[in-house]
Write a protein that holds these residues in place. Structure first.
Motif, short mmCIF file in Angstrom:
data_model
loop_
_atom_site.label_atom_id
_atom_site.label_comp_id
_atom_site.label_asym_id
_atom_site.label_seq_id
_atom_site.Cartn_x
_atom_site.Cartn_y
_atom_site.Cartn_z
N ALA A 238 30.11 -6.07 -23.94
CA ALA A 238 28.71 -5.82 -24.27
C ALA A 238 28.42 -6.12 -25.73
CB ALA A 238 28.36 -4.37 -23.95
N ALA A 242 25.99 -9.17 -27.06
CA ALA A 242 24.84 -8.86 -27.91
C ALA A 242 24.79 -9.76 -29.14
CB ALA A 242 24.89 -7.40 -28.34
N SER A 339 27.99 4.21 -22.74
CA SER A 339 27.65 3.10 -21.84
C SER A 339 27.72 1.78 -22.62
CB SER A 339 26.25 3.29 -21.27
OG SER A 339 25.27 3.05 -22.27
N THR A 341 25.58 -0.63 -22.86
CA THR A 341 24.33 -0.91 -23.58
C THR A 341 24.23 -0.06 -24.84
OG1 THR A 341 23.19 -1.48 -21.52
CG2 THR A 341 21.82 -0.88 -23.41
N ASP A 342 24.51 1.24 -24.71
CA ASP A 342 24.42 2.12 -25.87
C ASP A 342 25.48 1.78 -26.91
OD1 ASP A 342 22.35 3.41 -24.65
OD2 ASP A 342 23.53 5.15 -23.99
N SER A 345 24.37 -1.28 -28.83
CA SER A 345 23.26 -0.92 -29.72
C SER A 345 23.76 -0.16 -30.94
CB SER A 345 22.23 -0.07 -28.97
OG SER A 345 21.63 -0.80 -27.92
#
Length: 396
Positions: A238, A242, A339, A341-342, A345
């Motif tokens: 992830a 990104a 997660s 995504t988190d 980020s």
């Protein structure tokens, strides 16, 4: 408890009140908990560091097959590599190896001319009582039982071993509250000594030369440590997806890269392979965010990832999964995310944090509060040791 010689008569003063530390890793492997503890303890007592047994087929000196290889590493620190027969995974061979290890340690202590104040075991092998020690300390540097599966061992067998060794120990120490929970539930007193940090070593990231084998665009998120099934590959994927470069530095276990293979294949991901301890500040020089992307399981929840403190000592912000040990640090320089995504980020946000001196010093202060000097002092107190009037030089 069986007693050792206490009068000192016939004992070489250099090796009097020896601490014998049975380690889970060889002295010359990547420096971790056991090596730091052994080196630090030499300020309090002479130390015999005992490697895991080595097959006699690999021994460099045939004349030392049955006695193991003993060497003086530095003042007040000796190293023993005990012998093992080939095929250590077989029960009969394993029991024979235990006998050979105990015999090799007794011979090493006699060769040094010392007596043994304490045995510290960082594993579950049958070592207590091998050398007439006056105190026995069992140190759970990880959760032995939940880690059995990772080692390809029977959970029931490891639980039996842990129960036997704990019953023989005078003092129980765990790297985290979770790692010592079974002992505590059984009514035993458990002392928690988390991992520490060699702060001076990792502050060298400020002045170290950048490595010549890293060619990634900034920002770079880095993972330094063993690449194993403990690492959550989906979190690293992830981060890479990104648009953030990912640098992996560390050895791969017997199982290979596994799910990390697809991560390493990405164009903005580089794997530098295993590096020596002395080389790590150079790689931390180019890392903008330190990663602790562990799978959420019982073994990891009982661990204390050493890399967390090392990132902070280098002044680098950290993004980690939700582990109890991470939460207990309660450091402003650490972001927690679970997660994919988190996690991505959080890495993105951490990569934009200021690198001003105040922020760097704040992160380093967390690592300094957990220095190896502090951890070793806690262990020495449990062993009843006092610092030497003229301690040996600090390890380089």
């Amino acid at each position: 408890m069986s007693g050792g010689r206490t009068s000192g008569r016939g004992v070489d003063p250099t090796w009097r009140d020896l601490v014998v530390l049975f380690a889970g890793v060889a002295w010359d492997s990547n420096r971790g908990t056991e090596q730091h503890l052994a080196a630090g303890l030499t300020r309090y007592a002479p130390v015999l560091y005992v490697d895991p047994p080595r097959s006699i087929l690999e021994a460099p000196r045939p004349d030392r097959h049955l006695g193991g290889a003993l060497e003086i590493v530095r003042p007040r620190l000796a190293r023993l590599t005990p012998p093992a027969l080939p095929g250590q995974t077989r029960p009969v061979v394993r029991r024979t190896t235990d006998v050979l290890r105990r015999r090799a340690v007794r011979r090493a202590v006699a060769t040094l001319g010392g007596d043994v104040a304490a045995v510290v075991s960082a594993g579950l092998n049958d070592v207590f009582g091998a050398c007439g020690e006056r105190r026995r300390l069992l140190f759970a540097t990880d959760d032995f039982v939940t880690g059995a599966r990772l080692m390809g061992l029977s959970t029931e067998h490891v639980l039996r071993q842990e129960t036997e060794r704990a019953a023989q120990a005078d003092v129980l120490v765990a790297v985290s509250e979770q790692a010592g929970s079974r002992w505590r539930d059984a009514g035993r007193e458990v002392h928690v000594i988390p991992n520490g940090c060699d702060v001076d070593h990792f502050t060298r990231a400020d002045t170290a030369s950048p490595p010549d084998d890293v060619d990634l665009p900034a920002p770079i998120a880095g993972l330094i440590g063993h690449l194993s099934p403990r690492i959550d590959a989906s979190l690293l994927a992830a981060v890479a997806d990104a648009g953030i470069s990912v640098l992996l530095v560390g050895p791969v276990g017997n199982l290979g890269l596994g799910e990390l293979e697809s991560v390493v294949a990405r164009p903005n991901v580089a794997w530098g392979g295993a590096k020596s301890y002395d080389e790590l500040p150079s790689y931390l020089r180019v890392i903008d965010v330190g990663l602790v992307p562990y799978v959420d399981d019982a073994f990891n929840r009982a661990s204390f990832p050493l890399k967390t403190l090392e990132y902070l000592a280098a002044g680098t912000p950290v993004v980690a999964t939700d582990l109890p040990a991470i939460r207990e640090l309660a450091a402003e320089g650490i972001s927690i995310a679970s997660s994919p995504t988190d996690f991505a980020s959080a890495v993105r946000a951490a990569s934009t944090l200021p690198s001003d001196p105040a922020a760097v010093e704040s992160r380093r202060a967390v690592a300094t509060a957990s220095s190896w000097e502090t951890r070793v002092a806690e262990l020495a107190q449990l062993l009843g040791l006092s610092a030497a009037a003229t301690p040996p030089p600090a390890p380089g």
